[in-house]
Design a protein around this motif. Structure first.
Motif, PDB file in Angstrom:
ATOM      1  N   ILE A   1      -5.441  13.454  -7.262  1.00  0.00           N
ATOM      2  CA  ILE A   1      -5.134  12.474  -8.317  1.00  0.00           C
ATOM      3  C   ILE A   1      -6.256  11.438  -8.417  1.00  0.00           C
ATOM      4  O   ILE A   1      -6.748  11.127  -9.500  1.00  0.00           O
ATOM      5  N   LEU A   2      -6.702  10.953  -7.257  1.00  0.00           N
ATOM      6  CA  LEU A   2      -7.716   9.897  -7.289  1.00  0.00           C
ATOM      7  C   LEU A   2      -9.092  10.459  -7.637  1.00  0.00           C
ATOM      8  O   LEU A   2      -9.886   9.802  -8.310  1.00  0.00           O
ATOM      9  N   THR A   3      -9.369  11.680  -7.194  1.00  0.00           N
ATOM     10  CA  THR A   3     -10.654  12.289  -7.543  1.00  0.00           C
ATOM     11  C   THR A   3     -10.726  12.516  -9.046  1.00  0.00           C
ATOM     12  O   THR A   3     -11.777  12.335  -9.664  1.00  0.00           O
ATOM     13  N   ASN A   4      -9.605  12.925  -9.617  1.00  0.00           N
ATOM     14  CA  ASN A   4      -9.590  13.247 -11.047  1.00  0.00           C
ATOM     15  C   ASN A   4      -9.941  12.071 -11.935  1.00  0.00           C
ATOM     16  O   ASN A   4     -10.334  12.265 -13.079  1.00  0.00           O
ATOM     17  N   VAL A   5      -9.759  10.837 -11.437  1.00  0.00           N
ATOM     18  CA  VAL A   5     -10.120   9.704 -12.294  1.00  0.00           C
ATOM     19  C   VAL A   5     -11.502   9.170 -11.941  1.00  0.00           C
ATOM     20  O   VAL A   5     -11.879   8.083 -12.354  1.00  0.00           O
ATOM     21  N   GLY A   6     -12.235   9.933 -11.148  1.00  0.00           N
ATOM     22  CA  GLY A   6     -13.621   9.562 -10.896  1.00  0.00           C
ATOM     23  C   GLY A   6     -13.802   8.569  -9.764  1.00  0.00           C
ATOM     24  O   GLY A   6     -14.885   8.039  -9.576  1.00  0.00           O
ATOM     25  N   LEU A   7     -12.734   8.316  -8.993  1.00  0.00           N
ATOM     26  CA  LEU A   7     -12.890   7.382  -7.872  1.00  0.00           C
ATOM     27  C   LEU A   7     -13.684   8.073  -6.761  1.00  0.00           C
ATOM     28  O   LEU A   7     -13.421   9.218  -6.418  1.00  0.00           O
ATOM     29  N   ARG A   8     -14.649   7.359  -6.214  1.00  0.00           N
ATOM     30  CA  ARG A   8     -15.396   7.888  -5.073  1.00  0.00           C
ATOM     31  C   ARG A   8     -14.856   7.240  -3.815  1.00  0.00           C
ATOM     32  O   ARG A   8     -14.794   6.013  -3.743  1.00  0.00           O
ATOM     33  N   PHE A   9     -14.461   8.058  -2.871  1.00  0.00           N
ATOM     34  CA  PHE A   9     -13.848   7.487  -1.676  1.00  0.00           C
ATOM     35  C   PHE A   9     -14.002   8.447  -0.507  1.00  0.00           C
ATOM     36  O   PHE A   9     -14.322   9.623  -0.676  1.00  0.00           O
ATOM     37  N   GLU A  10     -13.811   7.884   0.684  1.00  0.00           N
ATOM     38  CA  GLU A  10     -13.778   8.722   1.890  1.00  0.00           C
ATOM     39  C   GLU A  10     -12.324   8.901   2.284  1.00  0.00           C
ATOM     40  O   GLU A  10     -11.512   8.012   2.059  1.00  0.00           O
ATOM     41  N   VAL A  11     -12.023  10.033   2.882  1.00  0.00           N
ATOM     42  CA  VAL A  11     -10.666  10.245   3.372  1.00  0.00           C
ATOM     43  C   VAL A  11     -10.657  10.045   4.895  1.00  0.00           C
ATOM     44  O   VAL A  11     -11.411  10.707   5.605  1.00  0.00           O
ATOM     45  N   VAL A  12      -9.886   9.093   5.349  1.00  0.00           N
ATOM     46  CA  VAL A  12      -9.710   8.897   6.800  1.00  0.00           C
ATOM     47  C   VAL A  12      -8.200   8.885   7.052  1.00  0.00           C
ATOM     48  O   VAL A  12      -7.539   7.859   6.873  1.00  0.00           O
ATOM     49  N   PRO A  13      -7.632  10.036   7.413  1.00  0.00           N
ATOM     50  CA  PRO A  13      -6.178  10.082   7.599  1.00  0.00           C
ATOM     51  C   PRO A  13      -5.712   9.062   8.637  1.00  0.00           C
ATOM     52  O   PRO A  13      -6.377   8.861   9.654  1.00  0.00           O
ATOM     53  N   SER A  14      -4.594   8.425   8.348  1.00  0.00           N
ATOM     54  CA  SER A  14      -4.083   7.399   9.255  1.00  0.00           C
ATOM     55  C   SER A  14      -3.466   8.033  10.498  1.00  0.00           C
ATOM     56  O   SER A  14      -2.879   9.107  10.431  1.00  0.00           O
ATOM     57  N   TRP A  15      -3.607   7.323  11.618  1.00  0.00           N
ATOM     58  CA  TRP A  15      -2.953   7.777  12.856  1.00  0.00           C
ATOM     59  C   TRP A  15      -1.616   7.049  13.047  1.00  0.00           C
ATOM     60  O   TRP A  15      -0.983   7.181  14.087  1.00  0.00           O
ATOM     61  N   PHE A  16      -1.250   6.217  12.076  1.00  0.00           N
ATOM     62  CA  PHE A  16       0.012   5.484  12.222  1.00  0.00           C
ATOM     63  C   PHE A  16       1.171   6.476  12.206  1.00  0.00           C
ATOM     64  O   PHE A  16       1.289   7.301  11.302  1.00  0.00           O
ATOM     65  N   LYS A  17       2.007   6.397  13.236  1.00  0.00           N
ATOM     66  CA  LYS A  17       3.126   7.331  13.312  1.00  0.00           C
ATOM     67  C   LYS A  17       4.273   6.782  12.462  1.00  0.00           C
ATOM     68  O   LYS A  17       4.641   5.621  12.591  1.00  0.00           O
ATOM     69  N   GLU A  18       4.795   7.643  11.596  1.00  0.00           N
ATOM     70  CA  GLU A  18       5.820   7.169  10.660  1.00  0.00           C
ATOM     71  C   GLU A  18       7.169   7.063  11.361  1.00  0.00           C
ATOM     72  O   GLU A  18       8.066   7.854  11.141  1.00  0.00           O
ATOM     73  N   THR A  19       7.238   6.052  12.229  1.00  0.00           N
ATOM     74  CA  THR A  19       8.448   5.955  13.047  1.00  0.00           C
ATOM     75  C   THR A  19       9.194   4.639  12.827  1.00  0.00           C
ATOM     76  O   THR A  19       9.981   4.223  13.669  1.00  0.00           O
ATOM     77  N   LEU A  20       8.932   3.962  11.720  1.00  0.00           N
ATOM     78  CA  LEU A  20       9.643   2.703  11.473  1.00  0.00           C
ATOM     79  C   LEU A  20      11.142   2.998  11.371  1.00  0.00           C
ATOM     80  O   LEU A  20      11.531   4.035  10.826  1.00  0.00           O
ATOM     81  N   ASP A  21      11.937   2.068  11.879  1.00  0.00           N
ATOM     82  CA  ASP A  21      13.376   2.270  11.871  1.00  0.00           C
ATOM     83  C   ASP A  21      13.921   1.966  10.464  1.00  0.00           C
ATOM     84  O   ASP A  21      13.949   0.803  10.034  1.00  0.00           O
ATOM     85  N   LYS A  22      14.372   3.009   9.773  1.00  0.00           N
ATOM     86  CA  LYS A  22      14.784   2.844   8.375  1.00  0.00           C
ATOM     87  C   LYS A  22      15.959   1.880   8.238  1.00  0.00           C
ATOM     88  O   LYS A  22      16.118   1.216   7.227  1.00  0.00           O
ATOM     89  N   ARG A  23      16.761   1.778   9.312  1.00  0.00           N
ATOM     90  CA  ARG A  23      17.951   0.920   9.207  1.00  0.00           C
ATOM     91  C   ARG A  23      17.569  -0.545   9.055  1.00  0.00           C
ATOM     92  O   ARG A  23      18.359  -1.374   8.646  1.00  0.00           O
ATOM     93  N   LEU A  24      16.319  -0.881   9.427  1.00  0.00           N
ATOM     94  CA  LEU A  24      15.919  -2.286   9.353  1.00  0.00           C
ATOM     95  C   LEU A  24      15.496  -2.713   7.954  1.00  0.00           C
ATOM     96  O   LEU A  24      15.182  -3.874   7.720  1.00  0.00           O
ATOM     97  N   PHE A  25      15.491  -1.759   7.025  1.00  0.00           N
ATOM     98  CA  PHE A  25      15.035  -2.094   5.674  1.00  0.00           C
ATOM     99  C   PHE A  25      16.208  -2.140   4.708  1.00  0.00           C
ATOM    100  O   PHE A  25      17.070  -1.261   4.740  1.00  0.00           O
ATOM    101  N   LYS A  26      16.176  -3.178   3.850  1.00  0.00           N
ATOM    102  CA  LYS A  26      17.300  -3.337   2.923  1.00  0.00           C
ATOM    103  C   LYS A  26      17.270  -2.260   1.851  1.00  0.00           C
ATOM    104  O   LYS A  26      18.292  -1.803   1.376  1.00  0.00           O
ATOM    105  N   THR A  27      16.056  -1.862   1.444  1.00  0.00           N
ATOM    106  CA  THR A  27      15.936  -0.880   0.361  1.00  0.00           C
ATOM    107  C   THR A  27      14.931   0.197   0.761  1.00  0.00           C
ATOM    108  O   THR A  27      14.049  -0.055   1.595  1.00  0.00           O
TER     109      THR A  27
END
Ligand SMILES: C[S@@+](CC[C@H](N)C(=O)[O-])C[C@H]1O[C@@H](n2cnc3c(N)ncnc32)[C@H](O)[C@@H]1O
Length: 693
Positions: free
Chosen positions: A52-78
């Protein structure tokens, strides 16, 4: 049924894509072009976001995040608060990692997280087929919401070299209704494999499109990235209304404080859902700092409404009226590529007047001047400029004081210091020079991550070799004899260990690289089941100590030539672990110490295939089944197009060569080792672990 549904879906989507990309080129490119020259990083490995981002001509580097998606969903209102927080943590992790691991600070890091919600539940990626079935049958016949949280982190290096992180985040919601789906269809879809890496278990842009009855809202948001709102946000950041004269360093366009994350805050420490924004919300309830505030300098206004960047003309001209990608206008690649769309014509535009052309020119200049920059670094380091500045009372000195300390001319010193400032090695306030964070990190001679040893090796050994590169290329040989007046049949005995001070310099060089990369190599794999390791050609023992530190149950024998072992005491850390021992020998001739793990860090690249086979067969003989070999090297990309660090190093090699991970894997396989894991560490060295069958 599936094949038919797929072709319909693909046709519809490629149509959508054509429309999208043409419209976005017209509407968004002026916004995207604001990012030209900035280091933009996408903290996501999602191929869909990348597209999607390449298609609009954005130049960028990809550095995948190491953040583990482990946030506790119950702590979020929405659900959207959860998606936004996850996106923010992903982006911050990359923004904070890059200055240390990649040795560069990005200007902008983009993070995103997509979740699907139905019946008050958040659906992420299915863990297996049953999970995918549970998700999809829950969605069947119902309307659900797709939320993508997006975080844009603006990284701003402050005068004291700390980095400010300014966060702009937002979310987009799209409603999607699924048709009533039969179990047969669901299982056929699940068995296609498509659901597995997608939030909610479907991909709307491919086969999953056939499940969908309607979409209300941004289609690309469902694919994984709300492009439209993202571009609007960029517009607000980089050209906020009335922004021409923005110069306040800490106010948003609305004149209120922007959201700044202090540099010391660990990525995951901000409590989920906590109100991190101070400023008043924009229309989506978010804060928008201006680019001028983010970078402490004014942004120039880009093209006005009636003006269109040349790159855009080029891009549009590639799209024919029927939507097919084909070149229009002249077929001469050297001639300006003019579009038939009257208002967008621009004649006599030379390559270096376009944004793209300017970028190419600055890359050329960087390449042409690269050797000067290296030599400035080598010289400042050799003259101990960084140590001198550090040891002054305030950490700052004027040029004449530095000149006195390094015993050099005032004129030459001033030029050197100014060049260092331009390269980011020093900073100057008024007449006072000081080290930057990068120099403090890597260029002080006694710093724990000092690269001084390697820099001096480059200056004294690699530099002279590279001055004979042309001959090296013509003859296909190394140029030790031309550079140092002595041939080097045996690289180590004849070149590196010919004289005491040369040997010490070489050992310091190896030591500094091992200190910087050792921890990442040592922690690349779980070695907890092994008791003993042998670091073959371990030089100063720096890597061996890192392995001992990382694996409390491991004893490490460091094995190297006698003339190296006798000097390894110089490098012994003050808190040396007694699980590290030293053995002298020649790994081509002598018996190898017994071990469960054999470490070969930067060894194999030095030798011909023949010698590599001799060494590997000795290791294979010493190994029992289950024992392993850990090879750490710069791994070439499989297509051998990078990384340039590896390919440049190869130019001064003697008999050795650089290899890719699969070439190392094959070498080891021929000696009975099966590849268990490959790790690209994003540090100076990568690693592969191979187990004896
Ligand atoms: C490029 S250095 C790598 C040092 C270390 N492994 C590291 O990664 O920091 C190669 C090492 O192999 C050692 N070496 C070279 N030939 C050797 C041999 N025949 N037997 C044992 N060690 C040898 C050298 O003395 C040197 O320490």
């Amino acid at each position: 049924m599936l094949a038919h549904a797929f072709s319909c879906s693909a046709t519809r989507n490629s149509f959508v894509w054509k429309i999208c990309s043409e419209v976005t080129m017209v509407l968004m490119n002026p916004v995207i072009s604001k990012l030209t020259g900035k280091l933009v990083v996408l903290a996501s490995a999602s191929p869909r976001r990348l597209e999607i981002l390449t298609n609009v001509g954005l130049r960028f580097e990809v550095v995948p995040s190491w953040f583990k998606e482990t946030l506790d969903k119950r702590l979020f209102k929405t659900p959207h608060e959860y998606a936004v927080e996850t996106a923010k943590q992903k982006a911050l992790e990359v923004a904070k990692r890059m200055p240390f691991k990649h040795l560069k600070t990005p200007d902008i890091v983009i993070g995103a997280d997509t979740v699907v919600t139905v019946d008050g539940l958040i659906l992420e990626k299915p863990v297996d087929k049953q999970d995918a079935y549970r998700m999809l049958s829950r969605l069947s016949g119902k309307e659900h919401s797709v939320f993508t949280g997006v975080a844009i982190i603006l990284c701003h290096e402050k005068e004291d070299e700390e980095i400010d992180y300014q966060v702009i985040d937002f979310y987009e919601e799209t409603k999607v209704k699924f048709a009533d789906l039969s179990d047969d269809l669901l299982w056929e879809y699940i068995n296609s494999g498509e659901p597995m890496d997608k939030a909610g278990g479907y991909g709307i842009q491919a086969l999953g499109g056939m499940l969908v009855e309607y979409v209300h809202g941004d289609f690309l948001n469902v694919v994984g990235f709300p492009l439209n709102q993202f571009c609007k946000k960029l517009g607000l950041i980089f050209s906020p209304p009335g922004s021409l004269t923005h110069n306040s360093a800490q106010t948003s366009p609305q004149g209120s404080p922007v959201d700044t994350v202090p540099p010391a805050e660990p990525a995951a420490s901000s409590p989920p859902g906590s109100p991190i924004h101070n400023g008043p919300p924009d229309s989506q309830g978010q804060n928008i700092p201006s680019a001028s505030t983010a970078h402490g300098k004014q942004e120039e206004r880009g093209c006005g409404e009636g003006e269109v960047p040349w790159t855009l003309v080029n891009n549009l001209s590639k799209c024919s009226e029927n939507g097919e990608d084909e070149p229009q206008g002249t077929s001469d690649p050297a001639a300006p590529n003019l579009t038939s769309r009257g208002t967008m014509q621009m004649q006599n535009v030379r390559e270096n007047e376009t944004e793209d052309g300017k970028e190419k020119l600055s890359k050329m200049i960087e390449l042409m001047d690269g050797f000067k920059a290296s030599k400035v670094l080598f010289t400042a380091s050799k003259l101990h400029v960084f140590d001198v500045l550090r040891s002054s009372k305030t950490g700052e000195l004027q040029a004449e004081d530095v000149a006195q300390e390094i015993k050099a001319s005032m004129k030459g010193t001033e030029r050197l210091l100014e060049a260092c400032v331009s390269l980011g090695l020093l900073q100057r306030t008024g007449k006072e020079y000081a080290n930057t964070a990068m120099s403090r990190h890597f260029l002080l001679s006694d710093g724990p991550l000092s690269l001084q040893g390697y820099i001096q090796h480059c200056n004294e050994l690699v530099w002279p070799l590279f001055t004979h590169l042309e001959t090296a290329v013509r003859e296909g040989t190394n140029q030790h004899e031309k550079a140092f007046g002595k041939s080097s049949d045996n690289l180590f005995q004849d070149a590196y260990y010919s004289r005491h001070e040369v040997k010490l310099r070489f050992m310091k060089a190896m030591h500094s690289i091992a200190k910087v990369s050792g921890r990442d190599v040592a922690t690349a794999f779980d070695l907890s089941k092994y008791k003993t390791a042998c670091d073959l050609g371990g030089c100063t023992g720096a890597m061996a100590y890192e392995f001992a530190k990382a694996h409390p149950g491991l004893s490490v024998t460091m094995f190297d030539l006698p003339e190296v072992i006798e000097m390894s005491g110089h490098f012994r850390p003050h808190d040396a672990d007694d699980r590290v021992s030293f053995v002298a020998g020649d790994f081509f001739k002598d018996e190898l110490p017994k071990a469960d793990v054999y470490i070969l860090a930067r060894i194999l690249h030095d030798w011909s295939d023949e010698k590599v086979h001799i060494l590997l067969s000795k290791i294979a003989k010493a190994c029992n089944p289950g024992c392993c070999v850990l090879v750490s090297e710069i791994f070439l990309d499989e297509d051998r197009k990078g990384p340039s660090r590896g390919l440049l190093q190869a130019l001064s090699m003697t008999e050795g060569r650089q290899r890719s991970a699969s070439e190392y894997s094959l070498l080891l396989k021929s000696h009975g080792f099966t590849t268990a894991q490959v790790k690209h560490t994003h540090n100076l060295l990568d690693a592969i672990l191979c187990v004896a069958e």
